[in-house]
Design a protein around this motif. Structure first.
Motif, PDB file in Angstrom:
ATOM      1  N   ILE A   1      -1.795  -8.206   7.397  1.00  0.00           N
ATOM      2  CA  ILE A   1      -2.318  -6.869   7.089  1.00  0.00           C
ATOM      3  C   ILE A   1      -1.226  -5.929   6.575  1.00  0.00           C
ATOM      4  O   ILE A   1      -1.488  -5.042   5.766  1.00  0.00           O
ATOM      5  CB  ILE A   1      -3.009  -6.285   8.347  1.00  0.00           C
ATOM      6  N   ILE A   2       0.010  -6.133   7.029  1.00  0.00           N
ATOM      7  CA  ILE A   2       1.106  -5.256   6.590  1.00  0.00           C
ATOM      8  C   ILE A   2       1.310  -5.404   5.089  1.00  0.00           C
ATOM      9  O   ILE A   2       1.601  -4.433   4.374  1.00  0.00           O
ATOM     10  CB  ILE A   2       2.413  -5.597   7.358  1.00  0.00           C
ATOM     11  N   SER A   3       1.120  -6.620   4.616  1.00  0.00           N
ATOM     12  CA  SER A   3       1.231  -6.860   3.190  1.00  0.00           C
ATOM     13  C   SER A   3       0.098  -6.148   2.435  1.00  0.00           C
ATOM     14  O   SER A   3       0.318  -5.521   1.400  1.00  0.00           O
ATOM     15  CB  SER A   3       1.244  -8.370   2.983  1.00  0.00           C
ATOM     16  N   LEU A   4      -1.110  -6.208   3.001  1.00  0.00           N
ATOM     17  CA  LEU A   4      -2.249  -5.506   2.383  1.00  0.00           C
ATOM     18  C   LEU A   4      -1.966  -4.006   2.257  1.00  0.00           C
ATOM     19  O   LEU A   4      -2.263  -3.377   1.243  1.00  0.00           O
ATOM     20  CB  LEU A   4      -3.522  -5.732   3.215  1.00  0.00           C
ATOM     21  N   MET A   5      -1.368  -3.445   3.311  1.00  0.00           N
ATOM     22  CA  MET A   5      -1.152  -2.005   3.346  1.00  0.00           C
ATOM     23  C   MET A   5      -0.125  -1.529   2.310  1.00  0.00           C
ATOM     24  O   MET A   5      -0.031  -0.348   2.021  1.00  0.00           O
ATOM     25  CB  MET A   5      -0.708  -1.573   4.750  1.00  0.00           C
ATOM     26  N   GLN A   6       0.656  -2.461   1.773  1.00  0.00           N
ATOM     27  CA  GLN A   6       1.605  -2.076   0.717  1.00  0.00           C
ATOM     28  C   GLN A   6       0.853  -1.610  -0.534  1.00  0.00           C
ATOM     29  O   GLN A   6       1.378  -0.830  -1.324  1.00  0.00           O
ATOM     30  CB  GLN A   6       2.536  -3.247   0.355  1.00  0.00           C
ATOM     31  N   MET A   7      -0.363  -2.099  -0.695  1.00  0.00           N
ATOM     32  CA  MET A   7      -1.178  -1.644  -1.832  1.00  0.00           C
ATOM     33  C   MET A   7      -1.479  -0.161  -1.696  1.00  0.00           C
ATOM     34  O   MET A   7      -1.394   0.605  -2.654  1.00  0.00           O
ATOM     35  CB  MET A   7      -2.496  -2.425  -1.889  1.00  0.00           C
ATOM     36  N   ALA A   8      -1.827   0.241  -0.469  1.00  0.00           N
ATOM     37  CA  ALA A   8      -2.143   1.647  -0.214  1.00  0.00           C
ATOM     38  C   ALA A   8      -0.877   2.500  -0.368  1.00  0.00           C
ATOM     39  O   ALA A   8      -0.897   3.572  -0.973  1.00  0.00           O
ATOM     40  CB  ALA A   8      -2.727   1.808   1.185  1.00  0.00           C
ATOM     41  N   LYS A   9       0.221   1.981   0.185  1.00  0.00           N
ATOM     42  CA  LYS A   9       1.472   2.743   0.156  1.00  0.00           C
ATOM     43  C   LYS A   9       1.946   3.006  -1.272  1.00  0.00           C
ATOM     44  O   LYS A   9       2.259   4.130  -1.642  1.00  0.00           O
ATOM     45  CB  LYS A   9       2.539   1.955   0.929  1.00  0.00           C
ATOM     46  N   THR A  10       1.981   1.942  -2.090  1.00  0.00           N
ATOM     47  CA  THR A  10       2.485   2.104  -3.456  1.00  0.00           C
ATOM     48  C   THR A  10       1.519   2.960  -4.300  1.00  0.00           C
ATOM     49  O   THR A  10       1.966   3.778  -5.101  1.00  0.00           O
ATOM     50  CB  THR A  10       2.684   0.737  -4.146  1.00  0.00           C
ATOM     51  N   SER A  11       0.215   2.797  -4.068  1.00  0.00           N
ATOM     52  CA  SER A  11      -0.755   3.587  -4.847  1.00  0.00           C
ATOM     53  C   SER A  11      -0.663   5.063  -4.477  1.00  0.00           C
ATOM     54  O   SER A  11      -0.767   5.938  -5.343  1.00  0.00           O
ATOM     55  CB  SER A  11      -2.180   3.090  -4.606  1.00  0.00           C
ATOM     56  N   ALA A  12      -0.460   5.345  -3.181  1.00  0.00           N
ATOM     57  CA  ALA A  12      -0.329   6.743  -2.744  1.00  0.00           C
ATOM     58  C   ALA A  12       0.944   7.352  -3.330  1.00  0.00           C
ATOM     59  O   ALA A  12       0.951   8.519  -3.752  1.00  0.00           O
ATOM     60  CB  ALA A  12      -0.315   6.818  -1.219  1.00  0.00           C
TER      61      ALA A  12
END
Lengths: 282, 261
Positions: free
Chosen positions: A173-184
């Protein structure tokens, strides 16, 4: 003499046949996986790692890519203090990463820095497919975010070269959350009125396609690169039929309106520099 | 103690309440709004305007079916790009009219089909995250069943992210994970235990903020009690967020995702 040469080529062909595609660029000779021509490695490297015979763009390491894009000696790396993490405590993961570092002599699947491109200063992030297929875990996400934030802080244009098999499964899931982090982070970048050019190279898929790769003000791609969200095999399994020729290739994406322009690698540096100049505040 | 794999089964249960069940139970006067104004209306995402204790809000949810026919219509809760673009349209509308946004996440993932690729599945997911990061109204996201991959995250970037006690949230299904990393899809059970997909695991990792308790045996056993818990949680969260300035709220939203990993 001619016969000798033919023999030699046959021998090389024989050897090349026995090697895996990924090993093709090892040794003095390489075989183009597109036109099957046997090529002298130095010729390929001198030609931007493009097949001199058919124009196929071979995959590039981040190191070579930076050499092609950044002015000589101008690349100042950032984010080297950010390392791979193991949030799931996944069996054997860090060992694999260490072995890979040793083998590839690269630290992670992305290199970021500040550089000059034909004299124009920019933040440049370059992914590397040789490191776990360019997959995005927390290290890649952190470094990309740092590159975006550096671009905001220094008010510089941002260029990201993408190549990725998607999310780094071993980090869950931490890898998934990188999508949110970079997009934000790119949302902030966008609000600041700064330029972001995303360059898609072969292959760009999964979570990287579904985050920063698709969010450029301008999206460029190299010719014939595979670009998509779901991988072709997953789609074929889902729809239970073969995909048509050229599906998810750069030319297909251009046709469907998802990229701005396909750029030959030999022109990439000049095109990037021109785009940066066009966005300079007068 | 329910194992991670048992939670996967609970989260996928046909009888488990779906987005529309919660919407009808928690809100009043729900008016469903359709279409992305561009390509079509994706029935795997529902959305519209409703009242929460009299206050107008925008509600969006990934919608699975309970029976075979409805599941076909809803594409098993796997949205196409037009579904995400409908969600974004409704969220922008909410921002314009200053309505808080509530999203319910319940999907096996974004649909991996040919049309989805032709219409830019990756772009649709990416765009939603970028826009959600900057929407100037409170966003509450709740994983009610299966939150799988970018298909979940595309409506999952909010000020508050919560999970129902037996919901799961993961990078992909345990079956997919097992087939990629263990080269054996039948090891899904092991995968589930190792992937950190339960509400408690994700709270420990700071991926989610809160866990909403389910009735004994799971949400399907008492819809009205869990809907009541959810309603209280949503109201409390909106009240908290309304105390902040828009700048503070957006900065907190940024920091929350910035800190993960």
């Amino acid at each position: 003499m001619v016969i000798d040469k033919v023999k030699k080529v046959n021998k090389v062909e024989e050897r090349v046949k026995n090697e895996k595609a990924s090993d093709m660029l090892i040794g003095k000779w390489v075989k183009c996986d597109n036109c099957k021509e046997i090529l002298y490695k130095d010729d390929v490297h001198k030609n931007y790692s493009i097949c001199p015979n058919c124009g196929k763009h071979f995959r590039l390491s981040a190191r070579r890519r930076i050499k092609q894009i950044a002015d000589e000696e101008s690349f100042q790396e950032i984010g080297t203090e950010i390392h791979t993490k193991d949030p799931l405590k996944f069996d054997g993961y860090l060992k694999k990463v260490e072995a890979l570092k040793e083998k590839t002599k690269i630290e992670e699947a992305v290199k970021c820095g500040i550089c000059k491109i034909n004299g124009e200063e920019a933040v440049l992030a370059v992914m590397d497919g040789n490191f776990m297929m360019g997959s995005m875990g927390s290290c890649v996400g952190e470094r990309i975010t740092l590159a975006i934030e550096t671009s905001i802080e220094k008010r510089l244009p941002l260029i990201i070269f993408c190549v990725s098999g998607g999310a780094r499964m071993q980090e869950g899931i931490i890898s998934l959350m990188q999508m949110a982090k970079t997009s934000a982070a790119l949302a902030k970048h966008n609000e600041e009125g700064l330029l972001y050019i995303s360059v898609l190279t072969d292959p760009t898929t999964g979570g990287v396609t579904a985050s920063f790769a698709s969010l450029g003000d301008i999206i460029l791609a190299e010719p014939d690169a595979l670009i998509g969200f779901a991988g072709p095999r997953v789609i074929e399994q889902t729809i239970k039929q073969k995909l048509p020729e050229g599906f998810q290739k750069s030319e297909f994406l251009l046709e469907h309106g998802f990229i701005d322009k396909i750029v030959d690698r030999r022109d990439m540096k000049n095109v990037l520099a021109e785009l940066i100049k066009l966005h300079k505040k007068i | 103690m329910i194992s991670a794999w048992e939670k996967v089964s609970l989260a996928r249960m046909a009888e488990r309440p779906k987005s529309l069940d919660y919407i009808n139970e928690i809100f009043t006067d729900f008016i469903e709004l359709h279409g992305d104004r561009n390509f079509g209306d994706d029935k795997s995402i529902v959305g519209g305007i409703a009242k929460l204790d009299g206050m107008p809000v925008t509600v969006i949810g990934e919608q699975k079916g309970k029976k075979a026919k409805e599941n076909m219509e809803r594409n098993f809760g796997m949205p196409n790009p037009e579904g995400y673009r409908k969600a974004l349209r409704l969220m922008k509308q909410a921002e314009k009219f200053k309505r808080p946004i509530i999203t319910f996440i319940d999907t096996p993932g974004a649909y991996p089909g040919m049309g989805a690729e032709e219409r830019g599945q990756g772009e649709a997911i990416a765009r939603n995250m970028l826009e959600m990061a900057n929407l100037k109204v409170p966003i509450i996201c709740i994983v009610i069943g299966e939150g799988s991959s970018g298909g979940a995250l595309a409506i999952g970037l909010g000020d508050k992210v919560a999970m129902l006690e037996n919901a799961v949230y993961s990078i992909l299904s345990p079956e997919g994970f097992a087939s990629i990393l263990y080269k054996d899809a039948s090891k899904a059970k092991d995968a589930a235990e190792n992937m950190k997909i339960t509400a408690q695991d994700l709270k420990d990792l700071n991926v989610i903020d809160d866990i909403i308790e389910e009735p004994e045996g799971g949400a399907q056993n008492d819809l009205s009690s869990i809907a009541n818990n959810l309603k209280k949680y949503i109201i409390k969260s909106i009240e908290e967020l309304n105390k902040l300035s828009v700048e503070e709220m957006l900065q907190n939203r940024y920091e929350k995702f910035r800190k993960i990993g």
